[in-house]
Design a protein around this motif. Structure first.
Motif, PDB file in Angstrom:
ATOM      1  N   GLY A 173       0.822  -1.395  -0.014  1.00 54.20           N
ATOM      2  CA  GLY A 173       0.122  -0.096  -0.082  1.00 54.20           C
ATOM      3  C   GLY A 173       0.903   1.175   0.183  1.00 54.20           C
ATOM      4  N   TYR A 174       0.330   2.441   0.288  1.00 57.05           N
ATOM      5  CA  TYR A 174       0.860   3.673   0.388  1.00 57.05           C
ATOM      6  C   TYR A 174       1.956   3.882   1.551  1.00 57.05           C
ATOM      7  N   ASN A 175       3.064   4.294   1.694  1.00 61.22           N
ATOM      8  CA  ASN A 175       3.834   4.616   2.660  1.00 61.22           C
ATOM      9  C   ASN A 175       4.144   3.273   3.672  1.00 61.22           C
ATOM     10  N   ASN A 176       4.285   2.096   3.193  1.00 61.59           N
ATOM     11  CA  ASN A 176       4.382   0.905   3.904  1.00 61.59           C
ATOM     12  C   ASN A 176       5.049  -0.125   3.377  1.00 61.59           C
ATOM     13  N   LEU A 177       5.897  -0.744   4.239  1.00 58.80           N
ATOM     14  CA  LEU A 177       6.485  -1.889   3.581  1.00 58.80           C
ATOM     15  C   LEU A 177       6.007  -3.244   4.368  1.00 58.80           C
ATOM     16  N   VAL A 178       6.056  -4.223   3.910  1.00 54.57           N
ATOM     17  CA  VAL A 178       6.002  -5.779   4.599  1.00 54.57           C
ATOM     18  C   VAL A 178       6.958  -6.693   4.130  1.00 54.57           C
ATOM     19  N   VAL A 179       7.563  -7.373   5.004  1.00 49.49           N
ATOM     20  CA  VAL A 179       8.607  -8.400   4.615  1.00 49.49           C
ATOM     21  C   VAL A 179       7.970  -9.797   4.537  1.00 49.49           C
ATOM     22  N   ASP A 180       8.301 -10.433   3.411  1.00 50.46           N
ATOM     23  CA  ASP A 180       7.638 -11.749   3.223  1.00 50.46           C
ATOM     24  C   ASP A 180       9.116 -12.519   3.488  1.00 50.46           C
ATOM     25  N   MET A 181       8.963 -13.313   4.501  1.00 53.75           N
ATOM     26  CA  MET A 181      10.106 -14.269   4.844  1.00 53.75           C
ATOM     27  C   MET A 181      10.394 -15.328   3.750  1.00 53.75           C
ATOM     28  N   ARG A 182       9.608 -15.439   2.904  1.00 59.66           N
ATOM     29  CA  ARG A 182       9.661 -16.382   1.874  1.00 59.66           C
ATOM     30  C   ARG A 182      10.846 -15.934   0.740  1.00 59.66           C
ATOM     31  N   SER A 183      10.996 -14.702   0.788  1.00 62.53           N
ATOM     32  CA  SER A 183      11.607 -13.892  -0.368  1.00 62.53           C
ATOM     33  C   SER A 183      13.043 -14.555   0.241  1.00 62.53           C
ATOM     34  N   LEU A 184      13.618 -14.801   1.160  1.00 63.86           N
ATOM     35  CA  LEU A 184      14.977 -15.168   1.577  1.00 63.86           C
ATOM     36  C   LEU A 184      15.487 -16.651   1.155  1.00 63.86           C
ATOM     37  N   PRO A 185      14.818 -17.519   1.351  1.00 63.06           N
ATOM     38  CA  PRO A 185      15.001 -18.825   0.706  1.00 63.06           C
ATOM     39  C   PRO A 185      15.061 -18.721  -1.044  1.00 63.06           C
ATOM     40  N   VAL A 186      14.077 -17.823  -1.605  1.00 66.57           N
ATOM     41  CA  VAL A 186      13.785 -17.978  -2.767  1.00 66.57           C
ATOM     42  C   VAL A 186      14.914 -17.181  -3.502  1.00 66.57           C
ATOM     43  N   MET A 187      15.270 -16.078  -2.876  1.00 65.51           N
ATOM     44  CA  MET A 187      16.773 -15.385  -3.381  1.00 65.51           C
ATOM     45  C   MET A 187      17.683 -16.170  -3.365  1.00 65.51           C
ATOM     46  N   ARG A 188      18.027 -16.986  -2.258  1.00 63.97           N
ATOM     47  CA  ARG A 188      19.342 -17.962  -1.997  1.00 63.97           C
ATOM     48  C   ARG A 188      19.294 -18.868  -2.874  1.00 63.97           C
ATOM     49  N   SER A 189      18.207 -19.328  -3.548  1.00 63.12           N
ATOM     50  CA  SER A 189      18.100 -20.268  -4.454  1.00 63.12           C
ATOM     51  C   SER A 189      18.688 -20.001  -5.802  1.00 63.12           C
ATOM     52  N   LEU A 190      18.923 -18.558  -6.043  1.00 65.10           N
ATOM     53  CA  LEU A 190      19.627 -18.172  -7.091  1.00 65.10           C
ATOM     54  C   LEU A 190      21.140 -18.400  -7.110  1.00 65.10           C
ATOM     55  N   GLY A 191      21.606 -18.850  -5.977  1.00 65.28           N
ATOM     56  CA  GLY A 191      23.001 -19.085  -6.074  1.00 65.28           C
ATOM     57  C   GLY A 191      23.811 -17.924  -5.346  1.00 65.28           C
ATOM     58  N   CYS A 192      23.241 -16.909  -4.732  1.00 65.31           N
ATOM     59  CA  CYS A 192      23.677 -15.708  -3.849  1.00 65.31           C
ATOM     60  C   CYS A 192      23.450 -15.659  -2.591  1.00 65.31           C
ATOM     61  N   PRO A 193      24.521 -15.339  -1.524  1.00 66.11           N
ATOM     62  CA  PRO A 193      24.393 -15.151  -0.246  1.00 66.11           C
ATOM     63  C   PRO A 193      23.178 -13.958  -0.139  1.00 66.11           C
ATOM     64  N   VAL A 194      22.478 -14.204   0.968  1.00 69.23           N
ATOM     65  CA  VAL A 194      21.173 -13.279   1.093  1.00 69.23           C
ATOM     66  C   VAL A 194      21.480 -12.288   2.528  1.00 69.23           C
ATOM     67  N   ILE A 195      21.210 -11.110   2.319  1.00 69.06           N
ATOM     68  CA  ILE A 195      21.451 -10.347   3.371  1.00 69.06           C
ATOM     69  C   ILE A 195      20.158  -9.585   3.716  1.00 69.06           C
ATOM     70  N   PHE A 196      19.621  -9.679   4.705  1.00 69.50           N
ATOM     71  CA  PHE A 196      18.387  -9.184   5.349  1.00 69.50           C
ATOM     72  C   PHE A 196      18.607  -7.429   5.990  1.00 69.50           C
ATOM     73  N   ASP A 197      18.080  -6.558   5.042  1.00 71.69           N
ATOM     74  CA  ASP A 197      18.210  -4.989   5.571  1.00 71.69           C
ATOM     75  C   ASP A 197      17.067  -4.973   6.815  1.00 71.69           C
ATOM     76  N   ALA A 198      17.521  -4.900   8.000  1.00 70.01           N
ATOM     77  CA  ALA A 198      16.751  -5.019   9.336  1.00 70.01           C
ATOM     78  C   ALA A 198      16.182  -3.570   9.526  1.00 70.01           C
ATOM     79  N   THR A 199      16.909  -2.545   8.740  1.00 69.36           N
ATOM     80  CA  THR A 199      16.328  -1.140   9.086  1.00 69.36           C
ATOM     81  C   THR A 199      15.399  -0.483   8.076  1.00 69.36           C
ATOM     82  N   HIS A 200      15.786  -0.745   6.697  1.00 67.89           N
ATOM     83  CA  HIS A 200      15.263  -0.200   5.852  1.00 67.89           C
ATOM     84  C   HIS A 200      13.940  -1.067   5.902  1.00 67.89           C
ATOM     85  N   SER A 201      13.659  -2.309   6.269  1.00 63.85           N
ATOM     86  CA  SER A 201      12.544  -2.976   6.039  1.00 63.85           C
ATOM     87  C   SER A 201      11.500  -2.411   6.968  1.00 63.85           C
ATOM     88  N   VAL A 202      11.756  -1.558   7.943  1.00 63.00           N
ATOM     89  CA  VAL A 202      10.769  -0.778   9.004  1.00 63.00           C
ATOM     90  C   VAL A 202      10.435   0.649   8.390  1.00 63.00           C
TER      91      VAL A 202
END
Length: 278
Positions: free
Chosen positions: A178-207
């Motif tokens: 929606g407008y002016n808001n973000l949500v974290v889908d934790m499924r994205s972490l293993p999905v992106m890691r399956s691309l063969g790259c280390p995955v970093i979680f941005d804990a501050t921009h996510s809020v």
């Protein structure tokens, strides 16, 4: 867990390895360079904390934040002055450094100083920028755009790899909700890691609440800890955090930055979670 690793060269000559069965990486520092003294204070403190806790550490700060909410928002000291500051911190503290680039013309100068070149979320689909970063030979850290699905980051990875980039890390930083808001889908972490790259979680921009305070972005700092804990439990390779001695006085992204005095307590909890997961 898929065997994945990326090696980051360091000023000392001893590389940092990020990935499977490696120490958790922390990328942390103020959003934008404000003063060299402030940046140095954060870098020195974080080096000591990460050494105590057995974490790998890379200092981050932007020399230019070209995607601020309003024209009057603080952007940083700029390319020349900012890179000079980062170079001094890198050399004197022997700490690897990372910063954003926003234009192909910045790549050559940035690559002379930075150990990792970061592609901002808003620019993660810019083919020429990705290709230029790949050609630098540096580790390329790409933030997933708030508008991009995790599986579509395959196209981003392909652009970097086909341009000669062999060292890629991907960053989750939330998705538009929606407008002016973000949500974290934790499924994205293993999905992106399956691309063969280390995955970093941005804990501050996510809020962050993008543009949520009118002419600037807001943030919900109270959710940094639970999201960081959840991401580490999900099996990430590193954390990205904006850290400031006085977030309420920060010139950039204060509402979603974590106070420097609070970071060690949180990281101690993170280390325990990582150990339990491993």
């Amino acid at each position: 867990m898929q065997e994945i690793s990326v090696s980051i060269q360091t000023p000392s000559g001893t590389p940092i390895t990020v990935g499977t069965n490696q120490p958790l990486l922390l990328i942390g520092g103020p959003c934008a360079l404000e003063s060299e003294d402030l940046a140095r204070r954060v870098a020195e403190t974080m080096l000591e904390i990460c050494d105590r806790l057995g974490l790998s550490y890379v200092f981050k700060a932007s020399f230019d934040k070209a995607n601020r909410t309003s024209l009057s928002s603080y952007r940083g000291p700029g390319l020349e002055e900012g890179l000079a500051t980062l170079a001094r911190i890198r050399q004197e503290l022997q700490v690897p450094v990372i910063s954003d680039i926003h234009d192909v013309s910045q790549v050559e100068a940035a690559a002379e100083v930075l150990d990792i070149i970061q592609i901002p979320a808003f620019l993660c689909r810019q083919t020429d920028l990705l290709a230029a970063a790949a050609l630098s030979g540096k580790v390329v850290n790409v933030k997933k755009g708030q508008f991009v699905s995790p599986w579509d980051m395959k196209n981003v990875v392909d652009k970097v790899r086909h341009s000669g980039g062999k060292k890629i890390m991907l960053v989750e930083r939330g998705a538009t909700f929606g407008y002016n808001n973000l949500v974290v889908d934790m499924r994205s972490l293993p999905v992106m890691r399956s691309l063969g790259c280390p995955v970093i979680f941005d804990a501050t921009h996510s809020v962050q609440l993008p543009g949520g305070a009118g002419g600037v972005s807001g943030g919900q700092r109270e959710f940094i800890e639970p999201l960081a804990k959840a991401a580490v439990a999900a099996g990430i390779d590193g954390l990205f955090m904006e850290i400031h001695p006085a977030p309420d006085k920060a010139l950039c992204d204060g509402p979603n930055s974590i106070p420097l005095d609070d970071i060690e307590e949180l990281l101690r909890k993170i280390v325990r979670i990582r150990a339990a997961v491993d």
